[in-house]
Design an enzyme around this catalytic site. Structure first.
Site, PDB file in Angstrom:
ATOM      1  N   VAL A  20      33.639 -38.461   3.962  1.00  0.00           N
ATOM      2  CA  VAL A  20      33.257 -38.029   2.606  1.00  0.00           C
ATOM      3  C   VAL A  20      34.193 -36.932   2.101  1.00  0.00           C
ATOM      4  CG1 VAL A  20      31.385 -37.157   1.163  1.00  0.00           C
ATOM      5  CG2 VAL A  20      30.843 -38.635   3.099  1.00  0.00           C
ATOM      6  N   LYS A 102      21.293 -34.230   4.485  1.00  0.00           N
ATOM      7  CA  LYS A 102      19.878 -34.558   4.304  1.00  0.00           C
ATOM      8  C   LYS A 102      18.969 -33.803   5.250  1.00  0.00           C
ATOM      9  CE  LYS A 102      22.115 -37.735   5.544  1.00  0.00           C
ATOM     10  NZ  LYS A 102      22.943 -38.915   5.720  1.00  0.00           N
ATOM     11  N   GLU A 126      22.760 -34.016  -4.838  1.00  0.00           N
ATOM     12  CA  GLU A 126      22.529 -35.410  -5.242  1.00  0.00           C
ATOM     13  C   GLU A 126      23.021 -36.385  -4.176  1.00  0.00           C
ATOM     14  OE1 GLU A 126      21.013 -36.487  -8.554  1.00  0.00           O
ATOM     15  OE2 GLU A 126      20.728 -37.887  -6.927  1.00  0.00           O
ATOM     16  N   GLY A 184      31.864 -46.327   8.449  1.00  0.00           N
ATOM     17  CA  GLY A 184      31.579 -44.929   8.077  1.00  0.00           C
ATOM     18  C   GLY A 184      30.238 -44.747   7.402  1.00  0.00           C
ATOM     19  N   GLU A 187      25.334 -42.355  10.743  1.00  0.00           N
ATOM     20  CA  GLU A 187      25.441 -40.957  11.158  1.00  0.00           C
ATOM     21  C   GLU A 187      26.237 -40.898  12.458  1.00  0.00           C
ATOM     22  OE1 GLU A 187      23.809 -38.394   9.185  1.00  0.00           O
ATOM     23  OE2 GLU A 187      23.876 -40.180   7.950  1.00  0.00           O
ATOM     24  N   ASP A 198      16.765 -40.467   9.271  1.00  0.00           N
ATOM     25  CA  ASP A 198      17.557 -40.211   8.068  1.00  0.00           C
ATOM     26  C   ASP A 198      16.752 -40.591   6.818  1.00  0.00           C
ATOM     27  OD1 ASP A 198      20.321 -39.698   6.830  1.00  0.00           O
ATOM     28  OD2 ASP A 198      19.832 -41.690   6.078  1.00  0.00           O
ATOM     29  N   LYS A 202      15.292 -38.146   3.681  1.00  0.00           N
ATOM     30  CA  LYS A 202      15.514 -38.394   2.251  1.00  0.00           C
ATOM     31  C   LYS A 202      14.185 -38.464   1.502  1.00  0.00           C
ATOM     32  CE  LYS A 202      19.939 -40.626   3.136  1.00  0.00           C
ATOM     33  NZ  LYS A 202      20.590 -41.852   3.593  1.00  0.00           N
ATOM     34  N   GLY A 300      28.884 -44.274   2.616  1.00  0.00           N
ATOM     35  CA  GLY A 300      30.325 -44.497   2.533  1.00  0.00           C
ATOM     36  C   GLY A 300      31.014 -43.362   1.785  1.00  0.00           C
TER      37      GLY A 300
HETATM   38  N1  HSE Z   1      23.824 -42.719   7.432  1.00  0.00           N
HETATM   39  C1  HSE Z   1      23.457 -42.658   6.065  1.00  0.00           C
HETATM   40  C2  HSE Z   1      23.050 -44.048   5.614  1.00  0.00           C
HETATM   41  C3  HSE Z   1      24.594 -42.147   5.251  1.00  0.00           C
HETATM   42  O1  HSE Z   1      23.367 -45.008   6.321  1.00  0.00           O
HETATM   43  O2  HSE Z   1      22.410 -44.193   4.576  1.00  0.00           O
HETATM   44  C4  HSE Z   1      24.239 -41.859   3.819  1.00  0.00           C
HETATM   45  O3  HSE Z   1      23.247 -40.888   3.713  1.00  0.00           O
END
Ligand code: HSE
Length: 424
Positions: A20, A102, A126, A184, A187, A198, A202, A300
């Site tokens: 990123v 996150k 965001e 990519g 995590e 994850d 969120k 990504g």
């Molecule tokens: N590992 C996370 C996903 C990256 O796959 O959504 C983006 O937050």
């Protein structure tokens, strides 16, 4: 009336130059109109080759945090503890902060809101939810009212990518995971994706902006996709569904909020059905507008950088989140007092006690896998020990949140009794 824009020039101190960070660097190079520049990049491994001038890099965080010329810190590292130190120190130094972390935000949101207030600087994130989809600012600004009835979202790109590859393209789980890592999306510790951590991080962030609810992710029920079996996919297909990992929040009649992350059957009529690969999708239910669907790349380099870019752009006008639903002093509360219509899938009949269900609607056993569809109280699901067994999976039905459930003495109940004889 004249409209005048007073913009602030942004001097950026960037932490992290991974997928990123590098994408953001490239995008900023091509966006001169933003009047922003990266002054310094703090990295952990100085020996790695980087596609940027070596003079840009340092391993000394203080060079960024103590530089009075740097007025924005962009934090794009994946170690949430180190990110916590960077973000809190930056806010305390009255620098605006942007983060995509996150885990950090979900676990420390109360503290981070406090620091924003104390030091009067914005903290934007965001990119932390659904990458390219502008969902946080939408909840914060457009849904600054009582209209929001629910959110259903595919918020993790990696698990959605894996489910697509396994169920539609018949790839193996491990190959699909490897691809998600190579692209990519995943995590650094992919267990965070696979086990739903994850996604629940969120959800926790979305709850703060949607309903003013501060809920630590560990307090929200979540499972990932690790327990789903090939037989579950066959079962879903026979019923005309696909399985997706869905983060759900729904306002119940008494104003409290049902919230969880679980695999869900998704029918072709549902907007989430079309969300495949690393894409994310969020359906927002509003009392006046029915459903709105947000769709975009959820993981990504460039999709995430696009959200960071939008935050940078907003900072030029001194934009900050106001957390109005929280500030109103009467935020909603999370409840576990509701029922779910679920399919529980397992190998061994003894694994799932039938009295966990309020009602069993359907039962089948094929190729050493049992599927029981029934109504279960959410508290029972939260407290059950069997749900954590490696070969037990839980899949929620579409519209599976059942409120005001009362057991009806119907023909279906006679079916229950017949099933119970076989099932017990
Ligand atoms: N590992 C996370 C996903 C990256 O796959 O959504 C983006 O937050």
């Amino acid at each position: 009336m004249s409209i005048q824009h007073q913009t602030t020039k942004l001097n950026i101190g960037l932490f992290g130059f991974g997928v990123v960070g590098e994408s953001l660097y490239k995008v900023l190079e091509q966006t001169p109109t933003l009047h922003s520049q990266i002054s310094k990049v703090c990295i952990k491994h100085p020996d790695k080759h980087r596609n940027a001038p070596p003079s840009l890099f340092t391993t000394d965080a203080r060079l960024l945090l103590d530089d009075p010329e740097i007025n924005v810190i962009v934090e794009l590292i994946d170690d949430s503890d180190a990110a916590h130190t960077i973000v809190t120190q930056a806010l305390s130094s009255r620098k605006a902060v942007i983060s995509a972390n996150k885990k950090l935000i979900a676990e420390h949101i109360e503290e981070l809101i406090g620091l924003q207030k104390l030091y009067g600087v914005p903290f934007l994130y965001e990119a932390a939810c659904c990458a390219s989809i502008p969902v946080i600012r939408n909840l914060e600004e457009y849904y600054d009212n009582d209209l929001l009835q629910g959110i259903s979202g595919i918020v993790n790109g990696s698990t959605n990518y894996i489910l697509t590859k396994v169920f539609r393209e018949k790839k193996t789980f491990s190959n699909a995971l490897l691809e998600a890592q190579l692209e990519g999306f995943a995590e650094s510790n992919p267990a965070l994706d696979i086990e739903g951590t994850d996604a629940v991080n969120k959800l926790s962030i979305l709850l703060a902006h949607a309903y003013g609810v501060i809920a630590h992710p560990q307090c929200l029920l979540h499972t990932g996709i690790q327990q789903l079996s090939a037989e579950d996919a066959v079962f879903a297909k026979e019923k005309g569904y696909e399985i997706k990992l869905v983060a759900r929040a729904k306002k119940l009649q008494n104003g409290s909020i049902a919230a969880f992350v679980l695999p869900q059957f998704v029918s072709p009529e549902d907007q989430l059905y079309s969300v495949s690969n690393e894409y994310n999708g969020v359906v927002i239910e509003s009392s006046l507008a029915d459903k709105q669907f947000f769709y975009g790349k959820g993981a990504g380099g460039f999709p995430t950088a696009s959200a960071v870019l939008s935050d940078l752009s907003a900072l030029r006008y001194n934009y900050g989140y106001e957390y109005r639903k929280l500030a109103a002093g009467n935020p909603s509360a999370i409840t576990t007092d509701f029922h779910l219509k679920v399919c529980i899938s397992f190998k061994d009949l003894m694994q799932v006690p039938h009295d966990s269900f309020e009602r069993i609607i359907e039962w089948s056993s094929k190729e050493n896998r049992c599927h029981v569809t029934g109504i279960i109280h959410f508290t029972e699901l939260v407290n059950s020990s069997w749900r954590k067994a490696p070969d037990v999976s839980i899949i929620v039905y579409p519209d599976g949140i059942v409120t005001n459930y009362t057991a009806e003495k119907t023909g279906a109940e006679q079916l229950d009794n017949k099933i119970l004889l076989q099932f017990s």
